[in-house]
Design a protein around this motif. Structure first.
Motif, PDB file in Angstrom:
ATOM      1  N   MET A   1       0.848  -1.208   0.000  1.00  0.00           N
ATOM      2  CA  MET A   1       0.000   0.000   0.000  1.00  0.00           C
ATOM      3  C   MET A   1       0.876   1.248   0.000  1.00  0.00           C
ATOM      4  O   MET A   1       1.806   1.356   0.802  1.00  0.00           O
ATOM      5  N   ASN A   2       0.574   2.160  -0.907  1.00  0.00           N
ATOM      6  CA  ASN A   2       1.278   3.445  -0.935  1.00  0.00           C
ATOM      7  C   ASN A   2       0.521   4.417  -0.028  1.00  0.00           C
ATOM      8  O   ASN A   2      -0.523   4.962  -0.384  1.00  0.00           O
ATOM      9  N   ILE A   3       1.055   4.612   1.183  1.00  0.00           N
ATOM     10  CA  ILE A   3       0.362   5.422   2.174  1.00  0.00           C
ATOM     11  C   ILE A   3       0.190   6.862   1.716  1.00  0.00           C
ATOM     12  O   ILE A   3      -0.798   7.532   2.044  1.00  0.00           O
ATOM     13  N   TYR A   4       1.145   7.362   0.908  1.00  0.00           N
ATOM     14  CA  TYR A   4       1.055   8.751   0.436  1.00  0.00           C
ATOM     15  C   TYR A   4      -0.108   8.923  -0.555  1.00  0.00           C
ATOM     16  O   TYR A   4      -0.803   9.938  -0.543  1.00  0.00           O
ATOM     17  N   LEU A   5      -0.309   7.901  -1.402  1.00  0.00           N
ATOM     18  CA  LEU A   5      -1.450   7.950  -2.319  1.00  0.00           C
ATOM     19  C   LEU A   5      -2.765   7.889  -1.553  1.00  0.00           C
ATOM     20  O   LEU A   5      -3.738   8.560  -1.907  1.00  0.00           O
ATOM     21  N   LEU A  44       3.572  12.898  -9.200  1.00  0.00           N
ATOM     22  CA  LEU A  44       4.823  13.203  -8.497  1.00  0.00           C
ATOM     23  C   LEU A  44       5.169  12.106  -7.495  1.00  0.00           C
ATOM     24  O   LEU A  44       6.341  11.730  -7.334  1.00  0.00           O
ATOM     25  N   ILE A  45       4.139  11.572  -6.818  1.00  0.00           N
ATOM     26  CA  ILE A  45       4.366  10.527  -5.813  1.00  0.00           C
ATOM     27  C   ILE A  45       4.845   9.238  -6.457  1.00  0.00           C
ATOM     28  O   ILE A  45       5.758   8.557  -5.953  1.00  0.00           O
ATOM     29  N   THR A  46       4.220   8.881  -7.587  1.00  0.00           N
ATOM     30  CA  THR A  46       4.531   7.597  -8.226  1.00  0.00           C
ATOM     31  C   THR A  46       5.647   7.699  -9.261  1.00  0.00           C
ATOM     32  O   THR A  46       6.150   6.673  -9.732  1.00  0.00           O
ATOM     33  N   GLY A  47       6.029   8.927  -9.639  1.00  0.00           N
ATOM     34  CA  GLY A  47       7.090   9.102 -10.618  1.00  0.00           C
ATOM     35  C   GLY A  47       6.670   8.811 -12.043  1.00  0.00           C
ATOM     36  O   GLY A  47       7.502   8.459 -12.888  1.00  0.00           O
ATOM     37  N   GLY A  48       5.374   8.934 -12.351  1.00  0.00           N
ATOM     38  CA  GLY A  48       4.872   8.675 -13.696  1.00  0.00           C
ATOM     39  C   GLY A  48       4.994   9.887 -14.603  1.00  0.00           C
ATOM     40  O   GLY A  48       5.512  10.943 -14.215  1.00  0.00           O
ATOM     41  N   SER A 305     -18.042  14.628 -13.347  1.00  0.00           N
ATOM     42  CA  SER A 305     -17.780  13.696 -12.239  1.00  0.00           C
ATOM     43  C   SER A 305     -16.885  12.560 -12.708  1.00  0.00           C
ATOM     44  O   SER A 305     -16.182  11.936 -11.911  1.00  0.00           O
ATOM     45  N   GLY A 306     -16.915  12.313 -14.008  1.00  0.00           N
ATOM     46  CA  GLY A 306     -16.038  11.290 -14.570  1.00  0.00           C
ATOM     47  C   GLY A 306     -14.573  11.629 -14.383  1.00  0.00           C
ATOM     48  O   GLY A 306     -13.720  10.740 -14.297  1.00  0.00           O
ATOM     49  N   VAL A 307     -14.244  12.931 -14.306  1.00  0.00           N
ATOM     50  CA  VAL A 307     -12.864  13.348 -14.064  1.00  0.00           C
ATOM     51  C   VAL A 307     -12.427  12.897 -12.673  1.00  0.00           C
ATOM     52  O   VAL A 307     -11.335  12.349 -12.486  1.00  0.00           O
ATOM     53  N   VAL A 308     -13.308  13.100 -11.684  1.00  0.00           N
ATOM     54  CA  VAL A 308     -13.006  12.676 -10.314  1.00  0.00           C
ATOM     55  C   VAL A 308     -12.801  11.169 -10.266  1.00  0.00           C
ATOM     56  O   VAL A 308     -11.795  10.671  -9.734  1.00  0.00           O
ATOM     57  N   VAL A 309     -13.771  10.435 -10.810  1.00  0.00           N
ATOM     58  CA  VAL A 309     -13.707   8.969 -10.780  1.00  0.00           C
ATOM     59  C   VAL A 309     -12.490   8.460 -11.548  1.00  0.00           C
ATOM     60  O   VAL A 309     -11.760   7.576 -11.075  1.00  0.00           O
ATOM     61  N   GLY A 310     -12.258   9.015 -12.739  1.00  0.00           N
ATOM     62  CA  GLY A 310     -11.141   8.554 -13.565  1.00  0.00           C
ATOM     63  C   GLY A 310      -9.798   8.765 -12.896  1.00  0.00           C
ATOM     64  O   GLY A 310      -8.965   7.854 -12.848  1.00  0.00           O
ATOM     65  N   VAL A 311      -9.567   9.975 -12.372  1.00  0.00           N
ATOM     66  CA  VAL A 311      -8.284  10.280 -11.731  1.00  0.00           C
ATOM     67  C   VAL A 311      -8.093   9.447 -10.469  1.00  0.00           C
ATOM     68  O   VAL A 311      -6.999   8.896 -10.234  1.00  0.00           O
ATOM     69  N   MET A 312      -9.140   9.335  -9.641  1.00  0.00           N
ATOM     70  CA  MET A 312      -9.028   8.576  -8.387  1.00  0.00           C
ATOM     71  C   MET A 312      -8.725   7.107  -8.654  1.00  0.00           C
ATOM     72  O   MET A 312      -7.920   6.487  -7.956  1.00  0.00           O
ATOM     73  N   GLN A 313      -9.373   6.536  -9.664  1.00  0.00           N
ATOM     74  CA  GLN A 313      -9.189   5.117  -9.947  1.00  0.00           C
ATOM     75  C   GLN A 313      -7.876   4.841 -10.669  1.00  0.00           C
ATOM     76  O   GLN A 313      -7.101   3.978 -10.261  1.00  0.00           O
ATOM     77  N   GLU A 314      -7.637   5.563 -11.753  1.00  0.00           N
ATOM     78  CA  GLU A 314      -6.492   5.258 -12.610  1.00  0.00           C
ATOM     79  C   GLU A 314      -5.155   5.637 -11.976  1.00  0.00           C
ATOM     80  O   GLU A 314      -4.126   5.039 -12.293  1.00  0.00           O
ATOM     81  N   SER A 315      -5.168   6.610 -11.077  1.00  0.00           N
ATOM     82  CA  SER A 315      -3.918   7.023 -10.436  1.00  0.00           C
ATOM     83  C   SER A 315      -3.473   6.058  -9.339  1.00  0.00           C
ATOM     84  O   SER A 315      -2.330   6.104  -8.894  1.00  0.00           O
ATOM     85  N   GLY A 316      -4.401   5.218  -8.886  1.00  0.00           N
ATOM     86  CA  GLY A 316      -4.092   4.301  -7.790  1.00  0.00           C
ATOM     87  C   GLY A 316      -4.524   4.823  -6.437  1.00  0.00           C
ATOM     88  O   GLY A 316      -4.400   4.123  -5.419  1.00  0.00           O
ATOM     89  N   MET A 317      -5.054   6.058  -6.391  1.00  0.00           N
ATOM     90  CA  MET A 317      -5.484   6.631  -5.113  1.00  0.00           C
ATOM     91  C   MET A 317      -6.595   5.806  -4.477  1.00  0.00           C
ATOM     92  O   MET A 317      -6.555   5.507  -3.270  1.00  0.00           O
ATOM     93  N   LEU A 318      -7.601   5.444  -5.276  1.00  0.00           N
ATOM     94  CA  LEU A 318      -8.739   4.705  -4.735  1.00  0.00           C
ATOM     95  C   LEU A 318      -8.289   3.356  -4.185  1.00  0.00           C
ATOM     96  O   LEU A 318      -8.727   2.936  -3.100  1.00  0.00           O
ATOM     97  N   ASN A 319      -7.427   2.671  -4.905  1.00  0.00           N
ATOM     98  CA  ASN A 319      -6.927   1.374  -4.455  1.00  0.00           C
ATOM     99  C   ASN A 319      -6.153   1.519  -3.144  1.00  0.00           C
ATOM    100  O   ASN A 319      -6.311   0.699  -2.230  1.00  0.00           O
ATOM    101  N   ALA A 320      -5.348   2.563  -3.034  1.00  0.00           N
ATOM    102  CA  ALA A 320      -4.583   2.800  -1.808  1.00  0.00           C
ATOM    103  C   ALA A 320      -5.518   3.128  -0.640  1.00  0.00           C
ATOM    104  O   ALA A 320      -5.281   2.691   0.500  1.00  0.00           O
TER     105      ALA A 320
END
Length: 440
Positions: A1-5, A44-48, A305-320
């Motif tokens: 788990m990436n705690i920062y994400l 920035l956190i993930t270096g992508g 709202s798709g922007v919120v969902v897309g960024v949260m999911q695809e960035s890994g934030m939601l999973n973290a």
């Protein structure tokens, strides 16, 4: 788990919720700028690569565009049908056949509000139902606080139609699932029917209590009732059956043939209804402009709202965030976490707006529950009603219209309705669990 994400994800949710609750930012700006900033920080956190954010936004918008298209045609369709007088004629047909008493007045309030909410506009429900029923409440000495309460619950019940903005919001959480609004409608139908029976029973109880308190019998003629309905230049009584048949046809196609895009069903209905009822092309254009104004900012908010969902999911934030929750929430509670949230949804809604409930809380709870094999449609159905929205002027500012028209203060409405709404909330969740609707 990436705690920062995970921290970034929770911070993003909190910021969106706070700025909308405090009205520091519009919904459109919040759904555009905040996830964009969060996405750049996640990179920035993930270096992508910064170029990833464009793909995240594209995937997110891909989940919401078809629902937005449906909203762009379904809402104008039902507003048009309402303007032709279809719903008024149905209500008048009922009123001609009943003998009015205090219990009937309360039940009629539920019926009128349910019919008015078919067009998906909460504002019009209050603007039509309160002035229509308030004189009867006063004549039969029924507590005026009951009027906005009954209308509010009726609105919650009728939000479960495949074209309602609320269910369209919920449907965006199911991604690109074909026929998602109709799927949720069918799943929630037993809950809707149960709530309707429960609300009518409450209306009868309120009416009987008022009748018992009346010292003398009160009578109102059917003619007096019907005289409150006023025609406009758009009223088309002669088109009643055609409009009713067209509406029934569209709803049937919507549910029975999910392979046809739902936005096209209502696009077809809108252009046919316009041509049937108004032959003048200039008038059709004027009406379309009128109805288009009601789509903002709701339709763009659903799309963005798709922007919120897309960024949260695809960035890994939601999973973290899910992994962080799993580390905190005891495993014995995990499979029932969404039910616990649902049981407390009435007081919890005082901390959310409708948008943050659907686009911040629900995706997180759904993703968390998925770890315990709870399908996303079950979580959405369980959290869908958010009863507390009908005592929160932040979530539902139209409540000010209801209380002003009724002649009571917003505080009186909240004090009268809070415990009743929470009681209905708990009973509905128990019913949903007992019948299996709210279980995997």
């Amino acid at each position: 788990m990436n705690i920062y994400l995970a921290i970034l994800g929770f911070a993003t949710m909190i910021v969106i919720t706070v700025v909308l609750l405090k009205k520091k930012m519009s919904i459109l700006l919040a759904f555009t700028i905040i996830p964009l900033v969060a996405g750049l920080l996640a990179i920035l956190i993930t270096g992508g690569s910064p170029l990833l954010i464009g793909k995240w936004i594209e995937k997110g918008i891909g989940k919401t565009y078809s629902i937005t298209l449906m909203m762009m045609f379904s809402l104008p369709y039902f507003m048009l049908i309402s303007d032709t007088g279809l719903f008024d004629d149905i209500v008048k047909g009922i009123m001609r056949r009943v003998k009015v008493s205090a219990p009937i007045v309360c039940v009629l309030t539920v019926v009128v509000a349910c019919i008015c909410e078919l067009d998906g506009s909460i504002t019009s429900v209050f603007l039509i139902t309160v002035p229509l029923m308030l004189p009867l409440f006063e004549k039969f000495h029924v507590d005026k606080r009951i009027l906005p309460f009954l209308i509010s619950v009726a609105i919650l019940i009728m939000c479960n139609t495949p074209w309602n903005p609320k269910i369209l919001r919920a449907a965006t959480l199911m991604g690109n699932k074909q026929g998602a609004p109709a799927h949720l409608f069918i799943k929630l139908l037993p809950i809707q029917l149960f709530m309707l029976v429960l609300l009518i029973a409450m209306a009868v109880y309120f009416g009987l209590r008022a009748r018992k308190g009346n010292k003398e019998e009160v009578t109102v003629s059917n003619e007096e009732l019907l005289s409150q309905f006023k025609d406009t230049e758009l009223t088309k009584h002669n088109m009643f059956w055609w409009n009713l048949l067209l509406t029934a046809f569209l709803i049937t196609v919507l549910i029975a043939i999910p392979s046809i895009p739902q936005y096209f069903v209502f696009a077809f209905g809108l252009v046919v209804a316009l041509a049937m009822n108004f032959h003048d092309l200039d008038q059709q254009g004027t009406l379309l402009k009128k109805y288009a104004s009601t789509l903002f900012p709701v339709a763009p908010a659903v799309l963005l709202s798709g922007v919120v969902v897309g960024v949260m999911q695809e960035s890994g934030m939601l999973n973290a965030m899910v992994k962080a929750l799993m580390a905190i929430v005891p495993s014995a509670i995990g499979p029932y976490f969404y039910i616990i949230i649902a049981l407390f949804s009435t007081p919890l809604m005082l901390l959310f707006t409708n948008d943050t409930w659907f686009y911040a809380l629900m995706p997180l709870v759904a993703a968390f529950s998925a770890q315990y094999s709870v399908p996303i449609d079950v979580v959405i159905a369980t959290l869908f009603m958010n009863f507390g929205s009908m005592i929160s002027v932040i979530a539902q500012p139209q409540l000010y219209i209801a209380t002003d028209l009724t002649g009571i203060t917003i505080d009186e409405h909240i004090k009268f309705s809070f415990w009743k709404l929470w009681g209905i909330n708990i009973v509905v969740v128990i019913f949903g669990v007992a019948t299996g609707v709210f279980l995997p």
